[in-house]
Motif scaffolding. Structure first.
Motif, mmCIF file in Angstrom:
data_model
loop_
_atom_site.group_PDB
_atom_site.id
_atom_site.type_symbol
_atom_site.label_atom_id
_atom_site.label_comp_id
_atom_site.label_asym_id
_atom_site.label_seq_id
_atom_site.Cartn_x
_atom_site.Cartn_y
_atom_site.Cartn_z
ATOM 1 N N ALA A 69 0.808 -1.239 -0.265
ATOM 2 C CA ALA A 69 -0.064 0.152 0.018
ATOM 3 C C ALA A 69 0.872 1.387 0.019
ATOM 4 O O ALA A 69 2.074 1.441 0.519
ATOM 5 N N ASP A 70 0.369 2.280 -0.652
ATOM 6 C CA ASP A 70 1.132 3.660 -0.599
ATOM 7 C C ASP A 70 0.950 4.009 0.971
ATOM 8 O O ASP A 70 0.244 3.755 1.438
ATOM 9 N N TYR A 71 2.218 4.961 1.210
ATOM 10 C CA TYR A 71 2.458 5.424 2.510
ATOM 11 C C TYR A 71 1.552 6.666 2.873
ATOM 12 O O TYR A 71 1.381 6.980 3.855
ATOM 13 N N ASP A 72 0.634 7.141 1.942
ATOM 14 C CA ASP A 72 -0.231 8.205 2.275
ATOM 15 C C ASP A 72 -1.473 7.822 2.729
ATOM 16 O O ASP A 72 -1.732 6.802 2.952
ATOM 17 N N VAL A 73 -2.285 8.995 3.150
ATOM 18 C CA VAL A 73 -3.444 8.348 3.729
ATOM 19 C C VAL A 73 -4.649 7.693 3.071
ATOM 20 O O VAL A 73 -5.051 6.805 3.450
ATOM 21 N N ASP A 74 -4.532 7.768 1.575
ATOM 22 C CA ASP A 74 -5.356 7.011 0.712
ATOM 23 C C ASP A 74 -4.946 5.608 0.815
ATOM 24 O O ASP A 74 -5.818 4.887 0.973
ATOM 25 N N GLY A 75 -3.511 5.353 0.632
ATOM 26 C CA GLY A 75 -2.973 4.085 0.735
ATOM 27 C C GLY A 75 -3.199 3.306 2.159
ATOM 28 O O GLY A 75 -3.603 2.335 2.109
ATOM 29 N N SER A 76 -3.089 4.187 3.165
ATOM 30 C CA SER A 76 -3.249 3.586 4.418
ATOM 31 C C SER A 76 -4.600 3.261 4.820
ATOM 32 O O SER A 76 -4.746 2.147 5.519
ATOM 33 N N THR A 77 -5.716 4.046 4.448
ATOM 34 C CA THR A 77 -7.095 3.627 4.678
ATOM 35 C C THR A 77 -7.689 2.491 3.564
ATOM 36 O O THR A 77 -8.279 1.860 4.167
ATOM 37 N N SER A 78 -6.887 2.595 2.526
ATOM 38 C CA SER A 78 -7.091 1.216 1.458
ATOM 39 C C SER A 78 -6.634 0.140 2.020
ATOM 40 O O SER A 78 -7.387 -0.971 2.126
ATOM 41 N N ALA A 79 -5.417 0.119 2.841
ATOM 42 C CA ALA A 79 -4.950 -1.166 3.499
ATOM 43 C C ALA A 79 -5.983 -1.330 4.526
ATOM 44 O O ALA A 79 -5.941 -2.794 4.784
ATOM 45 N N ALA A 80 -6.099 -0.695 5.349
ATOM 46 C CA ALA A 80 -6.962 -0.709 6.774
ATOM 47 C C ALA A 80 -8.099 -1.380 6.248
ATOM 48 O O ALA A 80 -8.668 -2.452 6.920
ATOM 49 N N ILE A 81 -9.214 -0.884 5.120
ATOM 50 C CA ILE A 81 -10.198 -1.642 5.076
ATOM 51 C C ILE A 81 -10.296 -2.904 4.397
ATOM 52 O O ILE A 81 -11.099 -4.128 4.751
ATOM 53 N N LEU A 82 -9.246 -3.110 3.472
ATOM 54 C CA LEU A 82 -8.899 -4.630 3.084
ATOM 55 C C LEU A 82 -8.770 -5.249 4.076
ATOM 56 O O LEU A 82 -9.231 -6.637 4.124
ATOM 57 N N ILE A 83 -7.839 -5.206 4.926
ATOM 58 C CA ILE A 83 -7.085 -6.137 5.991
ATOM 59 C C ILE A 83 -8.355 -6.332 7.094
ATOM 60 O O ILE A 83 -8.719 -7.414 7.398
ATOM 61 N N LYS A 84 -9.122 -5.357 7.486
ATOM 62 C CA LYS A 84 -10.335 -5.281 8.386
ATOM 63 C C LYS A 84 -11.531 -6.568 7.550
ATOM 64 O O LYS A 84 -11.939 -7.115 8.224
ATOM 65 N N PHE A 85 -11.426 -6.319 6.396
ATOM 66 C CA PHE A 85 -12.497 -7.361 5.745
ATOM 67 C C PHE A 85 -11.840 -8.717 5.652
ATOM 68 O O PHE A 85 -12.528 -9.607 6.166
ATOM 69 N N PHE A 86 -10.541 -8.985 5.373
ATOM 70 C CA PHE A 86 -10.079 -10.180 5.434
ATOM 71 C C PHE A 86 -9.879 -10.846 6.675
ATOM 72 O O PHE A 86 -9.788 -12.281 6.885
ATOM 73 N N GLU A 87 -9.687 -10.108 7.749
ATOM 74 C CA GLU A 87 -9.489 -10.504 9.064
ATOM 75 C C GLU A 87 -10.647 -11.509 9.656
ATOM 76 O O GLU A 87 -10.522 -12.041 10.525
ATOM 77 N N PHE A 88 -11.833 -11.325 9.078
ATOM 78 C CA PHE A 88 -13.103 -11.833 9.138
ATOM 79 C C PHE A 88 -12.939 -13.325 9.148
ATOM 80 O O PHE A 88 -13.593 -14.162 9.735
ATOM 81 N N TYR A 89 -11.919 -13.827 8.067
ATOM 82 C CA TYR A 89 -11.507 -14.901 7.834
ATOM 83 C C TYR A 89 -10.508 -15.622 8.399
ATOM 84 O O TYR A 89 -9.818 -16.545 8.226
ATOM 85 N N GLN A 90 -9.839 -14.710 9.243
ATOM 86 C CA GLN A 90 -8.429 -14.979 9.937
ATOM 87 C C GLN A 90 -7.260 -15.365 8.963
ATOM 88 O O GLN A 90 -6.724 -16.565 8.983
ATOM 89 N N LYS A 91 -7.268 -14.873 7.741
ATOM 90 C CA LYS A 91 -6.340 -15.019 6.613
ATOM 91 C C LYS A 91 -5.087 -14.521 7.303
ATOM 92 O O LYS A 91 -5.029 -13.454 7.946
ATOM 93 N N LYS A 92 -4.202 -14.967 6.877
ATOM 94 C CA LYS A 92 -2.594 -14.778 6.837
ATOM 95 C C LYS A 92 -2.229 -13.611 6.005
ATOM 96 O O LYS A 92 -2.195 -13.924 4.822
ATOM 97 N N LEU A 93 -2.009 -12.326 6.621
ATOM 98 C CA LEU A 93 -1.855 -11.151 5.590
ATOM 99 C C LEU A 93 -0.609 -10.597 5.818
ATOM 100 O O LEU A 93 -0.292 -10.457 7.214
ATOM 101 N N TYR A 94 0.146 -10.084 4.982
ATOM 102 C CA TYR A 94 1.389 -9.527 4.863
ATOM 103 C C TYR A 94 1.260 -8.232 4.459
ATOM 104 O O TYR A 94 1.300 -8.124 3.133
#
Length: 587
Positions: free
Chosen positions: A97-122
């Motif tokens: 993800a990019d290091y700016d706010v747009d990239g950081s928020t993109s990463a946050a919502i993607l990870i929060k979604f996948f964490e519902f399935y306890q996936k290993k995310l890097y």
């Protein structure tokens, strides 16, 4: 003062041309009567090209009634199929993800979604200062070593040909989720979801990357529903992500029209309800005691998040926004405050050096300044500040011995992103790309003169009138018009931002009672009015400027004020307050 076609003949105290917007009186009357709204609100809506049949939807945004269709975007279906395959096979997923706010928020919502399935995310964030923007060999080699064969790039990747086309990574399926302008070719990756790719025809081209990521999650959840995936597992509530979508959308300064405006309005409501612990903590640290606005997101919260990558650790913003651990949130947010103060000191020193160079470029239609070892993390801010002062497209470059990294910012009617892309194609830049209004570049030091010549040729065709900043005002009103009813009408148009600008007014009958200096840099102004409201105005950072000088000596001058009208949150008075942006000296 003479007005010619609603454009003021004289320059303001801040050297701006003033323009008063024009509207159709009959249209205003129709809008007011049919929708039972005040004439002033009808005028403001008319000036925003809102038609009578759209007034209800505009004033009462409802996301459920106007949801975007994510499957209109190219590559969405094949992307969803590949991701569902990864979920079913329990595959690990890498994220860049990019290091700016747009990239950081993109990463946050993607990870929060996948964490519902306890996936290993890097999650890996490029180091802004040492690696620059986008995917790099360090991160891709890490994914290769960990045998990760599905990787997302968020808010980056569209122009990362060198790294993503490398044969070494051919067994990694890369999904690009981005919004940056593409060239007439695309990197050789599994899929690219980008409303600004050259062959895209969807209506989502104004979305930030976090908005595009949200569309992807909408599509993914829909397909998972169809596969009965949620029969044994909790279904993610995507609406709960809209506070992060709003933050990324506002901070990336994309247009707040249509879907973006709905995202931000809904997201602001979540922020007000303190649903996200991280955002709530930054608000508390910033001593914001009023209901957060888009201005707070863009000028208070955003700069703190961005400060980490500018002066220290690029990964901190995404870590903060993903975390639910209050102790971790408090620790990171305190660091961000310190980093932001450090950023301000660095920025001011470089800005002073840049001003010396700008004074030698008075006849140019663009600004290009450079220095040895300038801190790379603040170049974009310097460019924006120079545009605010001189209103010319601006490029700020930091050189080492042989190469330079630069940030570019533009003005209305000039597509600087395309100019940078063309320079790259001509071999004048090592790399470059971005939006119409903002771009980045990398250049060899020995090509600086050639690049300067190319820019001179590009800007030669533009008439000098484009470089005169014009401040547009919605309406001309009197002091006695300013009351709580007007304030409520203005607030019905929120949220404000790029593409849905905050209404600005010319106040024509100014009678100043007295003026008070605040913190040696602001002015608080009190007025004589005929109504019962104790009306006052604030003029920020005006001490030492021509505007501040005239306001302090108000008894000697007859002024018209250019201002916004906002709710005064000081001492929770909640009354209307003028925010002075400029003034015109009357004859």
């Amino acid at each position: 003062i003479k007005i010619i076609n609603n454009l003021f003949k004289e320059l303001s105290l801040l050297n701006n041309k003033w323009s008063l917007k024009d509207y159709n009186e009959r249209q205003v009357l129709t809008l007011s009567q049919r929708n039972k709204i005040s004439p002033i609100l009808a005028k403001l809506l008319t000036l925003r090209n809102v038609q009578s049949e759209d007034v209800e939807n505009y004033l009462n945004l409802n996301l459920y009634n106007n949801l975007p269709n994510p499957f209109l975007l190219k590559d969405m279906k094949i992307t969803i199929d590949r991701v569902i395959q990864a979920i079913e096979r329990n595959q690990n997923i890498g994220i860049i993800a990019d290091y700016d706010v747009d990239g950081s928020t993109s990463a946050a919502i993607l990870i929060k979604f996948f964490e519902f399935y306890q996936k290993k995310l890097y999650l890996k964030i490029p180091d802004r200062l040492n690696e620059g923007y986008g995917p790099n060999t360090r991160i891709m080699n890490y994914f290769l070593k960990e045998k990760i064969n599905l990787v997302f790039t968020l808010d980056c990747g569209t122009s990362s040909f060198g790294i993503l086309d490398d044969e070494k990574y051919k067994n990694i399926d890369v999904i690009v989720v981005d919004h940056h302008l593409s060239e007439q070719k695309l990197p050789n990756v599994f899929s690219i979801i980008n409303p600004n790719r050259f062959d895209e025809k969807s209506e989502y081209n104004e979305m930030a990357a976090v908005g595009v990521t949200f569309l992807f999650l909408m599509a993914l959840r829909k397909r998972l529903r169809q596969k009965n995936f949620f029969s044994k597992i909790k279904e993610p509530n995507l609406l709960s992500f809209l506070d992060l979508v709003a933050l990324g959308t506002v901070c990336d300064v994309v247009k707040l029209d249509n879907y973006n405006r709905m995202f931000v309005k809904t997201g602001l409501d979540l922020i007000k309800r303190r649903k996200n612990k991280s955002i709530a903590q930054i608000i508390d640290n910033s001593n914001l005691y009023h209901t957060p606005t888009t201005s707070d997101l863009g000028f208070v919260i955003g700069p703190q998040l961005n400060a980490a990558s500018r002066v220290d650790d690029s990964s901190l913003p995404s870590k903060l926004l993903i975390s639910d651990d209050i102790s971790e949130i408090e620790k990171i947010s305190r660091k961000l405050i310190l980093f932001n103060e450090k950023r301000k000191l660095i920025e001011n020193n470089i800005f002073d050096e840049a001003l010396i160079q700008v004074k030698k470029q008075a006849t140019n239609k663009f600004i290009i300044v450079h220095g040895f070892g300038w801190h790379k993390g603040v170049l974009g801010i310097i460019a924006s500040r120079l545009i605010n002062q001189f209103y010319k497209p601006t490029i700020v470059i930091s050189f080492d011995q042989t190469e330079g990294v630069g940030s570019a910012r533009s003005i209305n009617m000039i597509d600087l992103g395309s100019i940078i892309l063309t320079a790259k194609k001509k071999g004048l830049l090592i790399n470059g790309g971005g939006h119409k209004m903002a771009a980045g570049l990398k250049i060899k030091k020995n090509l600086l003169d050639d690049f300067h010549t190319y820019l001179t040729q590009c800007f030669y065709k533009y008439d000098k009138s484009i470089f005169q900043k014009i401040e547009e005002f919605d309406l001309k009103i009197t002091l006695n018009t300013i009351n709580e009813n007007l304030l409520e009408d203005i607030e019905k148009l929120e949220p404000f931002g790029n593409g849905n600008e905050e209404p600005k007014f010319i106040i024509s009958d100014v009678k100043i009672d007295y003026v008070k200096i605040l913190k040696e840099k602001h002015l608080l102004i009190f007025f004589q009015t005929d109504n019962s409201i104790n009306l006052r105005a604030i003029c920020f950072n005006c001490i030492g400027t021509k505007l501040g000088e005239y306001l302090l000596n108000y008894k000697n001058y007859n002024l018209e004020l250019g201002c916004a009208i906002r709710r005064d949150n000081y001492n929770k008075s909640l009354l209307p307050q003028m925010v002075i942006m400029d003034a015109m000296l009357l004859n």
